[in-house]
Design a protein around this motif. Structure first.
Motif, PDB file in Angstrom:
ATOM      1  N   GLY B 214      21.147  29.019  23.037  1.00 52.63           N
ATOM      2  CA  GLY B 214      21.600  29.416  21.706  1.00 52.63           C
ATOM      3  C   GLY B 214      22.675  28.496  21.153  1.00 52.63           C
ATOM      4  O   GLY B 214      22.782  28.318  19.937  1.00 52.63           O
ATOM      5  N   GLN B 215      23.474  27.897  22.037  1.00 51.45           N
ATOM      6  CA  GLN B 215      24.533  26.995  21.580  1.00 51.45           C
ATOM      7  C   GLN B 215      23.916  25.751  20.926  1.00 51.45           C
ATOM      8  O   GLN B 215      24.362  25.310  19.874  1.00 51.45           O
ATOM      9  CB  GLN B 215      25.421  26.581  22.757  1.00 51.45           C
ATOM     10  CG  GLN B 215      26.269  27.712  23.281  1.00 51.45           C
ATOM     11  CD  GLN B 215      27.371  28.080  22.315  1.00 51.45           C
ATOM     12  OE1 GLN B 215      28.076  27.228  21.798  1.00 51.45           O
ATOM     13  NE2 GLN B 215      27.510  29.361  22.045  1.00 51.45           N
ATOM     14  N   GLU B 217      20.870  25.588  19.706  1.00 49.09           N
ATOM     15  CA  GLU B 217      20.181  26.027  18.482  1.00 49.09           C
ATOM     16  C   GLU B 217      21.164  26.189  17.328  1.00 49.09           C
ATOM     17  O   GLU B 217      20.896  25.763  16.208  1.00 49.09           O
ATOM     18  CB  GLU B 217      19.455  27.349  18.738  1.00 49.09           C
ATOM     19  CG  GLU B 217      18.215  27.193  19.592  1.00 49.09           C
ATOM     20  CD  GLU B 217      17.481  28.500  19.764  1.00 49.09           C
ATOM     21  OE1 GLU B 217      18.024  29.549  19.356  1.00 49.09           O
ATOM     22  OE2 GLU B 217      16.362  28.474  20.318  1.00 49.09           O
ATOM     23  N   ALA B 218      22.328  26.812  17.627  1.00 48.20           N
ATOM     24  CA  ALA B 218      23.318  27.022  16.576  1.00 48.20           C
ATOM     25  C   ALA B 218      23.796  25.678  16.036  1.00 48.20           C
ATOM     26  O   ALA B 218      23.896  25.480  14.823  1.00 48.20           O
ATOM     27  CB  ALA B 218      24.490  27.832  17.110  1.00 48.20           C
ATOM     28  N   ALA B 219      24.061  24.737  16.953  1.00 44.50           N
ATOM     29  CA  ALA B 219      24.554  23.426  16.517  1.00 44.50           C
ATOM     30  C   ALA B 219      23.497  22.708  15.684  1.00 44.50           C
ATOM     31  O   ALA B 219      23.792  22.158  14.622  1.00 44.50           O
ATOM     32  CB  ALA B 219      24.943  22.590  17.730  1.00 44.50           C
ATOM     33  N   ARG B 220      22.240  22.746  16.157  1.00 42.95           N
ATOM     34  CA  ARG B 220      21.171  22.061  15.420  1.00 42.95           C
ATOM     35  C   ARG B 220      20.928  22.735  14.078  1.00 42.95           C
ATOM     36  O   ARG B 220      20.648  22.071  13.079  1.00 42.95           O
ATOM     37  CB  ARG B 220      19.865  22.031  16.239  1.00 42.95           C
ATOM     38  CG  ARG B 220      19.936  21.287  17.549  1.00 42.95           C
ATOM     39  CD  ARG B 220      20.351  19.841  17.414  1.00 42.95           C
ATOM     40  NE  ARG B 220      19.503  19.041  16.543  1.00 42.95           N
ATOM     41  CZ  ARG B 220      18.424  18.391  16.937  1.00 42.95           C
ATOM     42  NH1 ARG B 220      18.037  18.447  18.193  1.00 42.95           N
ATOM     43  NH2 ARG B 220      17.728  17.669  16.091  1.00 42.95           N
ATOM     44  N   SER B 221      21.040  24.083  14.040  1.00 44.56           N
ATOM     45  CA  SER B 221      20.768  24.785  12.776  1.00 44.56           C
ATOM     46  C   SER B 221      21.839  24.449  11.734  1.00 44.56           C
ATOM     47  O   SER B 221      21.624  24.662  10.546  1.00 44.56           O
ATOM     48  CB  SER B 221      20.719  26.295  13.002  1.00 44.56           C
ATOM     49  OG  SER B 221      22.021  26.825  13.096  1.00 44.56           O
ATOM     50  N   LEU B 222      22.989  23.924  12.197  1.00 40.01           N
ATOM     51  CA  LEU B 222      24.032  23.521  11.245  1.00 40.01           C
ATOM     52  C   LEU B 222      23.854  22.077  10.795  1.00 40.01           C
ATOM     53  O   LEU B 222      24.722  21.529  10.127  1.00 40.01           O
ATOM     54  CB  LEU B 222      25.404  23.683  11.887  1.00 40.01           C
ATOM     55  CG  LEU B 222      25.867  25.140  12.050  1.00 40.01           C
ATOM     56  CD1 LEU B 222      27.022  25.221  13.025  1.00 40.01           C
ATOM     57  CD2 LEU B 222      26.271  25.713  10.704  1.00 40.01           C
ATOM     58  N   GLY B 223      22.756  21.462  11.185  1.00 36.47           N
ATOM     59  CA  GLY B 223      22.463  20.112  10.720  1.00 36.47           C
ATOM     60  C   GLY B 223      22.919  19.003  11.659  1.00 36.47           C
ATOM     61  O   GLY B 223      22.775  17.833  11.345  1.00 36.47           O
ATOM     62  N   MET B 224      23.474  19.375  12.818  1.00 40.39           N
ATOM     63  CA  MET B 224      23.873  18.317  13.755  1.00 40.39           C
ATOM     64  C   MET B 224      22.633  17.735  14.413  1.00 40.39           C
ATOM     65  O   MET B 224      21.678  18.459  14.687  1.00 40.39           O
ATOM     66  CB  MET B 224      24.771  18.896  14.859  1.00 40.39           C
ATOM     67  CG  MET B 224      26.154  19.267  14.399  1.00 40.39           C
ATOM     68  SD  MET B 224      27.170  19.725  15.805  1.00 40.39           S
ATOM     69  CE  MET B 224      28.101  21.068  15.080  1.00 40.39           C
ATOM     70  N   ASN B 225      22.670  16.424  14.689  1.00 42.49           N
ATOM     71  CA  ASN B 225      21.577  15.849  15.455  1.00 42.49           C
ATOM     72  C   ASN B 225      21.857  16.073  16.944  1.00 42.49           C
ATOM     73  O   ASN B 225      22.897  16.608  17.313  1.00 42.49           O
ATOM     74  CB  ASN B 225      21.365  14.370  15.113  1.00 42.49           C
ATOM     75  CG  ASN B 225      22.606  13.540  15.399  1.00 42.49           C
ATOM     76  OD1 ASN B 225      23.327  13.796  16.359  1.00 42.49           O
ATOM     77  ND2 ASN B 225      22.873  12.550  14.558  1.00 42.49           N
ATOM     78  N   GLN B 228      25.189  14.586  18.254  1.00 41.93           N
ATOM     79  CA  GLN B 228      26.364  15.309  17.749  1.00 41.93           C
ATOM     80  C   GLN B 228      26.503  16.664  18.431  1.00 41.93           C
ATOM     81  O   GLN B 228      27.606  17.075  18.794  1.00 41.93           O
ATOM     82  CB  GLN B 228      26.233  15.521  16.236  1.00 41.93           C
ATOM     83  CG  GLN B 228      26.465  14.256  15.424  1.00 41.93           C
ATOM     84  CD  GLN B 228      26.100  14.437  13.962  1.00 41.93           C
ATOM     85  OE1 GLN B 228      25.200  15.221  13.637  1.00 41.93           O
ATOM     86  NE2 GLN B 228      26.781  13.719  13.084  1.00 41.93           N
ATOM     87  N   ASN B 232      29.779  17.450  20.590  1.00 44.49           N
ATOM     88  CA  ASN B 232      30.760  18.375  20.025  1.00 44.49           C
ATOM     89  C   ASN B 232      30.653  19.795  20.551  1.00 44.49           C
ATOM     90  O   ASN B 232      31.618  20.547  20.492  1.00 44.49           O
ATOM     91  CB  ASN B 232      30.630  18.416  18.502  1.00 44.49           C
ATOM     92  CG  ASN B 232      30.930  17.077  17.885  1.00 44.49           C
ATOM     93  OD1 ASN B 232      31.991  16.521  18.117  1.00 44.49           O
ATOM     94  ND2 ASN B 232      29.983  16.540  17.125  1.00 44.49           N
ATOM     95  N   VAL B 233      29.466  20.171  21.027  1.00 49.42           N
ATOM     96  CA  VAL B 233      29.275  21.578  21.399  1.00 49.42           C
ATOM     97  C   VAL B 233      28.950  21.753  22.886  1.00 49.42           C
ATOM     98  O   VAL B 233      29.627  22.502  23.590  1.00 49.42           O
ATOM     99  CB  VAL B 233      28.156  22.212  20.539  1.00 49.42           C
ATOM    100  CG1 VAL B 233      27.871  23.638  20.986  1.00 49.42           C
ATOM    101  CG2 VAL B 233      28.559  22.191  19.073  1.00 49.42           C
TER     102      VAL B 233
END
Lengths: 248, 315
Positions: B214-215, B217-225, B228, B232-233
Motif C-alpha cells: 500500500g505504501q 501504491e499510495a506513492a505512485r497514486s500521488l504521481g511519483m515514479n 521517487q 522518498n517512501v
C-alpha cells in the motif's frame, strides 16, 4: 449524444480484467463519468468494484478495453501514467499514510518531489489543506499518533495537495471505528459540494443516497445497474434487491 | 513488590556467574606454566618512551631565559635551538660534541597494535561504504521485475554466500589482483565489500518486502515514479527496519576484516601476530587484540542504537 461524451472526464469502455491465475475480475464494464459528478459504486465483496476503481489510475492494468481520463488514453503506450496520476487523487481503505513523515510531511511530500514546489510553498498549502479537513492542531503529529479518522482525513488532504481533477475513494470508511465514519464522510461531502469529480466505492448507503449523483451496482465483475439515487434505492432489480436485503 | 525482588535476585545470580567465570579464568591462568607479563603490552599500543635529541655538531650549549637551549656550532653551522623539552642533560656553557645527548623529549608514539587498529578501521569503513552501495543495488535488482537483473543478483548472492571469505580473499588478491593489477589494500577492500554486499543485499530485499505494498501504491497514486517512490517512501522506512540486522552485518565486517591479514595487510590481527613474535607473550597480546576489536564493535553498536532511538520518533 456528442455533448454527453464531451462532458465526460472519465470514459471507461468495455473493460476486461483477467488475472494470470484465470480469475475474471471485470467483465465488459463501461462507465462514463461527467465533470463534477459524484458516482458511488456499491456491491458485495469480490464484485470487482475496487478493481475497477483501481484501473482508473492504472494501479491495476486492464486486459482489454479503453480508458480515457480527460481525453488522455491510459492504454496508449505513449501516455506518461505519472502525469495522469497527478490529476487523479486516490484515498485508500487502509489510509496508507507514510509513517515516517508527519501529517504535514505527508501532505507536502508529493508537491515537493513531483511538482518541484519550494518547500515553504508546499508546506503553506499543506497547512491550509489540513485546516480544511479539520486537522490544524495535528499537523506535526506522526500517523501513529493519529486516530483512524484523522489519518484518513490526512490522506484526503494528501491527495488534494496535488490539485487533482478527480478523486477516487476505495472504501474510505471501512477500516474505521463507527464513531469516526462521520468525520470522514463530512470531509467528502464538502469536497462534493465544491464540485470535485468523485468516484466512491463504499458500503455507506446513507452517503450514496445523500451525496451521489449516480449509484452503480456491481456484482461478479459485471456492472449490473446504474441509476440516480432515488430510482436506484427504489428499484426492483432482483440482484440489487438481494444485495440490499443483505446489507441493510 | 514480589516481582521486583525476584528480578533483583536474578540480577545477583548474573553477577555471581560473571564473578565465577572471572575466577575460573584467573585460576586457569595460575594453573598453567606461564609467566604473565602484562607490563609488556602497553608500549605496543602507545609508546611513551622518551626520545633523546643529540647534538648534530661540536659546539657550546647555552641556556637562555625562558628555558631555551641554544647550541652554537664551532664550525659556523646555523645554531641549534630547542624550545621544548622535558629533561635537560647539559648545563649552561657545556662543550658538546657531535652525538652528545642534549635533551629528552617525552612524546607519545603510536605503537604497532594501534597502527593495526587504524588499518582495521580504514579497511572496515571503506569496505562498508562500498558494501552498502553494492548491497543496495543488488537488493533492488533482486526484487526487480526484469529477469536479467534478478538472475544476475541471485547468481551474485549465491556465489558469494556459498564460498568462504578466506577463499574469496585469495581469489581477489592472487587472481583478480593480478589481472587488474590491484595492490593489497584495494584487493582486501574489494573482497570484503563484495562479500558483505551479498549479505546486505538480502537484508535490503527483506527490508523492502516488509513494507506494505500500500505504501508503494499510495506513492505512485500521488504521481511519483518508481525511483521517487523508492527514495522518498520505501527506502527510508526499510532503512529503519533493517538497522538491527545491518548493525550485525557491520560488526561482522569489522571482524571479518581480520582475515585480510593473510594477504599481508598489517591490520590489527597481523599486528598482533607480529607483536607476539617480538614479546613472546601470546596470551596477553591476543587478549589485548580482542579488547581492541571489542572497542570498535562496541562503539559501532552503540552508535547504531543511538540512531535507532532517534528514528523511533515516528513510532
Amino acid at each position: 449524444m456528442t455533448n454527453m461524451t464531451d462532458k465526460s472526464i472519465i470514459q471507461a469502455r468495455n473493460i476486461e480484467k483477467i488475472y494470470p491465475n484465470g480469475c475474471h475480475a471485470l467483465k465488459n464494464v463501461s462507465l462514463d463519468i461527467n465533470r463534477g459528478e459524484v458516482v458511488v459504486i456499491i456491491g458485495p465483496s469480490g464484485s470487482g468494484k475496487s478493481t475497477f476503481l483501481r484501473t482508473l489510475n492504472q494501479l491495476e492494468t486492464i486486459s482489454d478495453g479503453t480508458i480515457h481520463i480527460d481525453e488522455v488514453s491510459l492504454t496508449d503506450r505513449k501516455t506518461n501514467i505519472n502525469k495522469v496520476r497527478e490529476e487523479v487523487g486516490m484515498v485508500f481503505q487502509s489510509f496508507n499514510l507514510f509513517p515516517h513523515k508527519t501529517a504535514l510531511g505527508n501532505v507536502a511530500l508529493s508537491p515537493i518531489k513531483v511538482k518541484k514546489k519550494p518547500r515553504t510553498v508546499a508546506e503553506q498549502e499543506g497547512r491550509e489543506l489540513l485546516k480544511k479537513v479539520g486537522l490544524a492542531e495535528r499537523m506535526n503529529n506522526y500517523p501513529s499518533h493519529l486516530s483512524g479518522g484523522q489519518q484518513q482525513r490526512v490522506a484526503i488532504a494528501r491527495a488534494l495537495a496535488m490539485h487533482p481533477k478527480i478523486m477516487l475513494f476505495d472504501e474510505p470508511t471501512s477500516a474505521l471505528d463507527p464513531e469516526m465514519v462521520g468525520e470522514v464522510l463530512d470531509v467528502m461531502k464538502s469536497l462534493a459540494s465544491d464540485g470535485m469529480t468523485m468516484v466512491v466505492v463504499t458500503h455507506e448507503m446513507g452517503f450514496a443516497r445523500e451525496v451521489a449523483d449516480r449509484v452503480v451496482f456491481m456484482e461478479e465483475g459485471e456492472l449490473v445497474f446504474e441509476e440516480s439515487p432515488e430510482r436506484f434505492f427504489s428499484s426492483d432489480n432482483p440482484r440489487l434487491q438481494r444485495f440490499l436485503g443483505q446489507v441493510l | 513488590m514480589e516481582k521486583q525482588s525476584h528480578l533483583l535476585l536474578w540480577k545477583a545470580v548474573f553477577v555471581l556467574i560473571i564473578i565465577g567465570l572471572g575466577f575460573g579464568i584467573y585460576a586457569g591462568s595460575k594453573s598453567i606454566d606461564y609467566t604473565w607479563r602484562w607490563e609488556r603490552i602497553p608500549q605496543y599500543i602507545i609508546n611513551t618512551e622518551a626520545t633523546t635529541v643529540r647534538s648534530p655538531f661540536d659546539g657550546t650549549a647555552t641556556i637562555e631565559k625562558g628555558n631555551k637551549l641554544v647550541v652554537t656550532s664551532d664550525y659556523g653551522d646555523d645554531p641549534l635551538v630547542i624550545k621544548k623539552f622535558d629533561n635537560l642533560l647539559v648545563s649552561n656553557g657545556d662543550l658538546v660534541f657531535e652525538g652528545d645527548p642534549l635533551v629528552e623529549v617525552e612524546n607519545w608514539n603510536i605503537g604497532p597494535l594501534t597502527w593495526g587498529l587504524v588499518m582495521t578501521l580504514q579497511l572496515s569503513v571503506v569496505s562498508l561504504v562500498f558494501a552498502v552501495v553494492i548491497g543496495l543495488f543488488a537488493g533492488l535488482a533482486r526484487i526487480s521485475t526484469n529477469p536479467a537483473l534478478r538472475y544476475l543478483s541471485v547468481t551474485y548472492i549465491e556465489l558469494i554466500r556459498g564460498t568462504p571469505l578466506l577463499v574469496q580473499i585469495f581469489i581477489f588478491y592472487f587472481f583478480i589482483g593480478t589481472v587488474l593489477d590491484l595492490d593489497r589494500f584495494t584487493a582486501g577492500v574489494a573482497a570484503l565489500s563484495v562479500f558483505t554486499g551479498a549479505y546486505i543485499a538480502e537484508i535490503v530485499r527483506s527490508g523492502i518486502q516488509s513494507i506494505s505494498p500500500g505504501q508503494m501504491e499510495a506513492a505512485r497514486s500521488l504521481g511519483m515514479n518508481y525511483v521517487q517512490a523508492m527514495v522518498n517512501v520505501i527506502l527510508p522506512q526499510a532503512f529503519k527496519r533493517t538497522l538491527p540486522p545491518m548493525a550485525g552485518q557491520f560488526i561482522n565486517l569489522i571482524k571479518d576484516s581480520s582475515l585480510v591479514s593473510v594477504i599481508s595487510i598489517t591490520d590489527l590481527t597481523k599486528a598482533g601476530r607480529e607483536v607476539v613474535s617480538s614479546t613472546f607473550a601470546p596470551f596477553e597480546v591476543w587478549f589485548a587484540v580482542a579488547l581492541m576489536y571489542l572497542v570498535l564493535t562496541g562503539a559501532l553498536s552503540w552508535a547504531i542504537q543511538r540512531l535507532e532511538k532517534r528514528l523511533s520518533a515516528s513510532d
